[in-house]
Design a protein around this motif. Structure first.
Motif, PDB file in Angstrom:
ATOM      1  N   THR A 171       4.734  -0.716  -6.761  1.00  0.00           N
ATOM      2  CA  THR A 171       5.291   0.553  -7.235  1.00  0.00           C
ATOM      3  C   THR A 171       6.704   0.347  -7.768  1.00  0.00           C
ATOM      4  O   THR A 171       7.071   0.890  -8.813  1.00  0.00           O
ATOM      5  CB  THR A 171       5.295   1.609  -6.120  1.00  0.00           C
ATOM      6  OG1 THR A 171       3.966   1.767  -5.638  1.00  0.00           O
ATOM      7  CG2 THR A 171       5.831   2.933  -6.602  1.00  0.00           C
ATOM      8  N   SER A 210       0.808  -1.221   0.000  1.00  0.00           N
ATOM      9  CA  SER A 210       0.000   0.000   0.000  1.00  0.00           C
ATOM     10  C   SER A 210       0.847   1.279   0.000  1.00  0.00           C
ATOM     11  O   SER A 210       0.315   2.365  -0.218  1.00  0.00           O
ATOM     12  CB  SER A 210      -0.934   0.010   1.208  1.00  0.00           C
ATOM     13  OG  SER A 210      -0.206   0.163   2.403  1.00  0.00           O
ATOM     14  N   HIS A 252       3.174   4.085  -1.441  1.00  0.00           N
ATOM     15  CA  HIS A 252       3.277   4.631  -2.794  1.00  0.00           C
ATOM     16  C   HIS A 252       4.710   4.722  -3.312  1.00  0.00           C
ATOM     17  O   HIS A 252       4.919   4.869  -4.505  1.00  0.00           O
ATOM     18  CB  HIS A 252       2.628   6.016  -2.852  1.00  0.00           C
ATOM     19  CG  HIS A 252       1.169   5.973  -2.564  1.00  0.00           C
ATOM     20  ND1 HIS A 252       0.255   5.378  -3.408  1.00  0.00           N
ATOM     21  CD2 HIS A 252       0.453   6.422  -1.511  1.00  0.00           C
ATOM     22  CE1 HIS A 252      -0.952   5.471  -2.884  1.00  0.00           C
ATOM     23  NE2 HIS A 252      -0.861   6.100  -1.740  1.00  0.00           N
ATOM     24  N   GLU A 253       5.693   4.634  -2.452  1.00  0.00           N
ATOM     25  CA  GLU A 253       7.080   4.636  -2.892  1.00  0.00           C
ATOM     26  C   GLU A 253       7.494   3.202  -3.234  1.00  0.00           C
ATOM     27  O   GLU A 253       6.945   2.242  -2.708  1.00  0.00           O
ATOM     28  CB  GLU A 253       8.019   5.171  -1.795  1.00  0.00           C
ATOM     29  CG  GLU A 253       7.941   6.652  -1.579  1.00  0.00           C
ATOM     30  CD  GLU A 253       6.759   7.061  -0.704  1.00  0.00           C
ATOM     31  OE1 GLU A 253       6.237   6.202   0.027  1.00  0.00           O
ATOM     32  OE2 GLU A 253       6.369   8.231  -0.754  1.00  0.00           O
TER      33      GLU A 253
END
Length: 62
Positions: free
Chosen positions: A51, A31, A33-34
């Protein structure tokens, strides 16, 4: 025999707890985002999140 059964039940409970914790950590990592990668002591990639797959333009299976 009772000790062996109790030990096996305890082992199964610990495995269930470990599996639940692993799934929770996997969800958290996915979860974020990086891009996240994990490597072992030999420098081999052991895990990456979605990601990171997009950033590296490759899948976890490659």
């Amino acid at each position: 025999m009772a000790e062996l059964l109790a030990s096996k039940i305890s082992e199964m409970a610990m495995m269930k707890q470990w599996k639940g914790m692993t799934e929770k950590l996997q969800t958290i990592i996915e979860s974020i985002h990086e891009g996240i990668i994990a490597i072992d002591e030999s420098g081999i990639l052991t895990h990456c999140n979605h990601t990171d797959e997009l950033l590296l333009k490759r899948t976890k299976d490659k």
